[in-house]
Motif scaffolding. Structure first.
Motif, PDB file in Angstrom:
ATOM      1  N   THR A  61     -26.466 -36.201 -18.324  1.00 44.71           N
ATOM      2  CA  THR A  61     -25.434 -35.098 -17.883  1.00 44.71           C
ATOM      3  C   THR A  61     -24.663 -34.978 -18.158  1.00 44.71           C
ATOM      4  OG1 THR A  61     -24.577 -36.138 -16.170  1.00 44.71           O
ATOM      5  CG2 THR A  61     -26.782 -36.112 -15.770  1.00 44.71           C
ATOM      6  N   SER A  62     -23.909 -33.639 -17.747  1.00 46.38           N
ATOM      7  CA  SER A  62     -22.944 -32.975 -17.900  1.00 46.38           C
ATOM      8  C   SER A  62     -21.291 -33.447 -16.465  1.00 46.38           C
ATOM      9  CB  SER A  62     -22.579 -31.481 -17.639  1.00 46.38           C
ATOM     10  OG  SER A  62     -23.450 -30.995 -19.190  1.00 46.38           O
ATOM     11  N   ILE A  63     -21.673 -34.892 -16.749  1.00 49.79           N
ATOM     12  CA  ILE A  63     -20.902 -35.509 -15.653  1.00 49.79           C
ATOM     13  C   ILE A  63     -19.387 -35.485 -15.642  1.00 49.79           C
ATOM     14  CG2 ILE A  63     -21.245 -37.366 -15.914  1.00 49.79           C
ATOM     15  CD1 ILE A  63     -20.693 -36.246 -12.071  1.00 49.79           C
ATOM     16  N   GLN A  64     -18.804 -35.696 -17.355  1.00 44.46           N
ATOM     17  CA  GLN A  64     -17.444 -35.522 -16.790  1.00 44.46           C
ATOM     18  C   GLN A  64     -17.521 -33.901 -17.668  1.00 44.46           C
ATOM     19  OE1 GLN A  64     -17.292 -37.295 -21.382  1.00 44.46           O
ATOM     20  NE2 GLN A  64     -14.612 -36.663 -21.044  1.00 44.46           N
ATOM     21  N   ARG A  65     -17.754 -33.592 -17.333  1.00 48.05           N
ATOM     22  CA  ARG A  65     -17.018 -31.848 -17.223  1.00 48.05           C
ATOM     23  C   ARG A  65     -17.175 -30.961 -16.086  1.00 48.05           C
ATOM     24  NH1 ARG A  65     -21.011 -26.112 -18.994  1.00 48.05           N
ATOM     25  NH2 ARG A  65     -22.075 -27.982 -19.543  1.00 48.05           N
ATOM     26  N   TRP A  66     -17.999 -32.033 -14.955  1.00 49.21           N
ATOM     27  CA  TRP A  66     -18.407 -31.486 -13.536  1.00 49.21           C
ATOM     28  C   TRP A  66     -16.845 -32.126 -13.173  1.00 49.21           C
ATOM     29  CZ3 TRP A  66     -20.948 -28.032 -15.798  1.00 49.21           C
ATOM     30  CH2 TRP A  66     -22.288 -28.150 -15.843  1.00 49.21           C
ATOM     31  N   ILE A 254     -27.218 -33.332 -10.652  1.00 47.99           N
ATOM     32  CA  ILE A 254     -25.720 -33.760  -9.880  1.00 47.99           C
ATOM     33  C   ILE A 254     -24.473 -32.800  -9.570  1.00 47.99           C
ATOM     34  CG2 ILE A 254     -24.597 -33.897 -12.319  1.00 47.99           C
ATOM     35  CD1 ILE A 254     -24.428 -36.563  -9.660  1.00 47.99           C
ATOM     36  N   LYS A 255     -24.849 -31.792 -10.553  1.00 52.43           N
ATOM     37  CA  LYS A 255     -23.981 -30.427 -10.253  1.00 52.43           C
ATOM     38  C   LYS A 255     -23.789 -30.614  -9.711  1.00 52.43           C
ATOM     39  CE  LYS A 255     -21.013 -26.976 -11.710  1.00 52.43           C
ATOM     40  NZ  LYS A 255     -21.114 -26.410 -10.487  1.00 52.43           N
ATOM     41  N   LYS A 256     -25.292 -29.653  -8.354  1.00 54.33           N
ATOM     42  CA  LYS A 256     -24.850 -29.825  -6.801  1.00 54.33           C
ATOM     43  C   LYS A 256     -24.700 -30.308  -6.137  1.00 54.33           C
ATOM     44  CE  LYS A 256     -29.537 -27.049  -7.243  1.00 54.33           C
ATOM     45  NZ  LYS A 256     -28.684 -25.971  -6.416  1.00 54.33           N
ATOM     46  N   ALA A 257     -24.746 -31.922  -6.756  1.00 50.06           N
ATOM     47  CA  ALA A 257     -23.984 -32.894  -5.656  1.00 50.06           C
ATOM     48  C   ALA A 257     -22.551 -32.608  -5.512  1.00 50.06           C
ATOM     49  CB  ALA A 257     -24.662 -34.213  -5.661  1.00 50.06           C
ATOM     50  N   VAL A 258     -21.902 -32.427  -7.131  1.00 50.34           N
ATOM     51  CA  VAL A 258     -20.544 -32.483  -6.495  1.00 50.34           C
ATOM     52  C   VAL A 258     -20.041 -31.149  -5.937  1.00 50.34           C
ATOM     53  CG1 VAL A 258     -18.636 -32.458  -9.295  1.00 50.34           C
ATOM     54  CG2 VAL A 258     -20.254 -34.014  -9.243  1.00 50.34           C
ATOM     55  N   ASP A 259     -20.755 -30.357  -6.248  1.00 45.03           N
ATOM     56  CA  ASP A 259     -20.313 -29.377  -6.002  1.00 45.03           C
ATOM     57  C   ASP A 259     -20.189 -29.458  -3.892  1.00 45.03           C
ATOM     58  OD1 ASP A 259     -19.695 -27.825  -7.816  1.00 45.03           O
ATOM     59  OD2 ASP A 259     -21.424 -26.374  -7.351  1.00 45.03           O
ATOM     60  N   TRP A 260     -21.193 -29.840  -3.751  1.00 50.46           N
ATOM     61  CA  TRP A 260     -21.575 -30.628  -2.375  1.00 50.46           C
ATOM     62  C   TRP A 260     -20.482 -31.592  -1.765  1.00 50.46           C
ATOM     63  CZ3 TRP A 260     -22.441 -35.816  -0.398  1.00 50.46           C
ATOM     64  CH2 TRP A 260     -22.430 -35.542   1.104  1.00 50.46           C
ATOM     65  N   LEU A 261     -19.437 -32.101  -2.850  1.00 54.40           N
ATOM     66  CA  LEU A 261     -18.637 -33.191  -1.955  1.00 54.40           C
ATOM     67  C   LEU A 261     -17.434 -32.330  -1.765  1.00 54.40           C
ATOM     68  CD1 LEU A 261     -18.998 -36.068  -5.055  1.00 54.40           C
ATOM     69  CD2 LEU A 261     -19.685 -36.428  -2.663  1.00 54.40           C
ATOM     70  N   ALA A 268     -11.409 -26.180 -15.082  1.00 50.36           N
ATOM     71  CA  ALA A 268     -11.762 -27.102 -16.146  1.00 50.36           C
ATOM     72  C   ALA A 268     -10.298 -27.086 -17.593  1.00 50.36           C
ATOM     73  CB  ALA A 268     -12.313 -26.721 -17.101  1.00 50.36           C
ATOM     74  N   GLY A 269      -9.563 -28.644 -17.520  1.00 56.05           N
ATOM     75  CA  GLY A 269      -8.217 -28.467 -18.123  1.00 56.05           C
ATOM     76  C   GLY A 269      -8.560 -27.979 -19.907  1.00 56.05           C
ATOM     77  N   LEU A 270      -7.391 -27.854 -20.616  1.00 55.40           N
ATOM     78  CA  LEU A 270      -7.178 -27.165 -21.965  1.00 55.40           C
ATOM     79  C   LEU A 270      -8.360 -28.169 -22.668  1.00 55.40           C
ATOM     80  CD1 LEU A 270      -6.080 -25.199 -23.715  1.00 55.40           C
ATOM     81  CD2 LEU A 270      -3.805 -26.495 -23.904  1.00 55.40           C
ATOM     82  N   ASN A 271      -9.504 -27.847 -23.049  1.00 57.64           N
ATOM     83  CA  ASN A 271     -10.141 -28.332 -24.487  1.00 57.64           C
ATOM     84  C   ASN A 271     -10.371 -28.032 -25.080  1.00 57.64           C
ATOM     85  OD1 ASN A 271     -13.022 -28.116 -23.156  1.00 57.64           O
ATOM     86  ND2 ASN A 271     -11.972 -29.142 -20.864  1.00 57.64           N
ATOM     87  N   SER A 272     -11.229 -28.933 -26.141  1.00 57.53           N
ATOM     88  CA  SER A 272     -12.488 -28.698 -27.754  1.00 57.53           C
ATOM     89  C   SER A 272     -13.072 -27.619 -26.988  1.00 57.53           C
ATOM     90  CB  SER A 272     -12.272 -29.326 -28.432  1.00 57.53           C
ATOM     91  OG  SER A 272     -13.630 -30.615 -27.062  1.00 57.53           O
TER      92      SER A 272
END
Length: 277
Positions: A61-66, A254-261, A268-272
């Motif tokens: 998943t993209s959990i690191q980005r979320w 998991i994106k929906k869940a993170v948004d629910w929390l 997002a911060g400064l990254n590549s």
């Protein structure tokens, strides 16, 4: 976003165990943006499914980005194939490990909030069961539960035989994980028993988010548990959507869940991945 791999000696499991930790402590803002006040991070303890380990959520998943977008710390341990419950005969106290020891030791290692409302537990499949079971059992610690495609397999498990083609569907495996199957229904390894007990004692429930795919073989069990909670008067935020027991579904939800929390709506911060060069 700092990604940290940790190996530490677990008292609950009596061996060295690994975990991955996503920690937004090094998040850099774009020029001109106000500096974020330093403090302790809200945390999601995220559990993998059967056949997986502590790397699954990062690779699937993209959990690191979320997490970076929401300034959320995420702790991802390994639970082997043991459903995050205790097997005292072989000193595999997986429930105590994720519900108590892991929270305590990560709070010592990292700048994590010790507030119940800032502490969440989640997972998929076996990890969804583990999140529900341990989120309810350790309800004084966890304020939120995220359960995706949960392997809610307790109902009828005492009828299993050893004729199943896959070992995790057999009786011997279930007995090795859960103990005496005839006693399981009325024990704290049964999320329904836990929910009923907490409701009878009028204990404040964690907030619960559940989701399951419309093509998932576990859909019926998830619907049943959601209805069971609602019949107890427990509110559940429940969603269904296209998908089976697969990473495409879990990545979306998991994106929906993170948004629910209850997290701050940051960026997002400064990254590549977002430098326009």
């Amino acid at each position: 976003m700092a990604l940290i791999q940790v190996n530490f000696m677990s008292k609950s499991l009596m061996r060295t165990v690994p975990m991955n930790v996503i920690l937004p402590v090094d998040k850099l803002n774009f020029p001109g943006m106000p500096e974020k006040e330093t403090g302790k991070f809200k945390t999601l303890y995220l559990l993998h499914g059967v056949f997986g380990n502590y790397t699954d959520w990062l690779s699937g998943t993209s959990i690191q980005r979320w997490a970076e977008e929401k300034d959320l710390a995420v702790v991802m341990p390994s639970g082997d194939n043991m459903f995050y419950v205790d097997q005292p005969g072989v000193h595999n106290h997986y429930g105590e490990f994720v519900g108590k020891e892991l929270v305590e030791i990560t709070r010592e290692m990292f700048p994590l909030s010790d507030k119940r409302e800032d502490t969440c537990i989640g997972g998929l499949s076996m990890g969804g069961y583990g999140a529900i079971r341990n989120g309810l059992k350790y309800h004084e610690t966890f304020g939120h539960i995220v359960a995706l495609s949960s392997a809610l397999v307790i109902d009828g498990i005492e009828k299993r035989t050893n004729d199943a083609p896959l070992f995790i569907e057999g009786r011997s495996y279930a007995e090795g994980v859960f103990g005496d199957l005839e006693q399981l229904k009325d024990s704290d390894k049964n999320p329904k028993w836990l929910a009923k007990t907490l409701a009878e004692q009028k204990i404040e429930f964690p907030h619960i988010f559940m989701a399951c795919g419309l093509e998932d073989s576990l859909l019926g069990a998830n619907r049943d548990f959601k209805e069971y909670l609602e019949n107890l008067g427990i509110k559940v935020d429940y969603e269904e959507g296209p998908g089976a027991h697969e990473w495409d579904f879990w990545n979306r939800y998991i994106k929906k869940a993170v948004d629910w929390l209850p997290l701050e709506d940051n960026a997002a911060g400064l990254n590549s991945g977002n430098v326009g060069i």
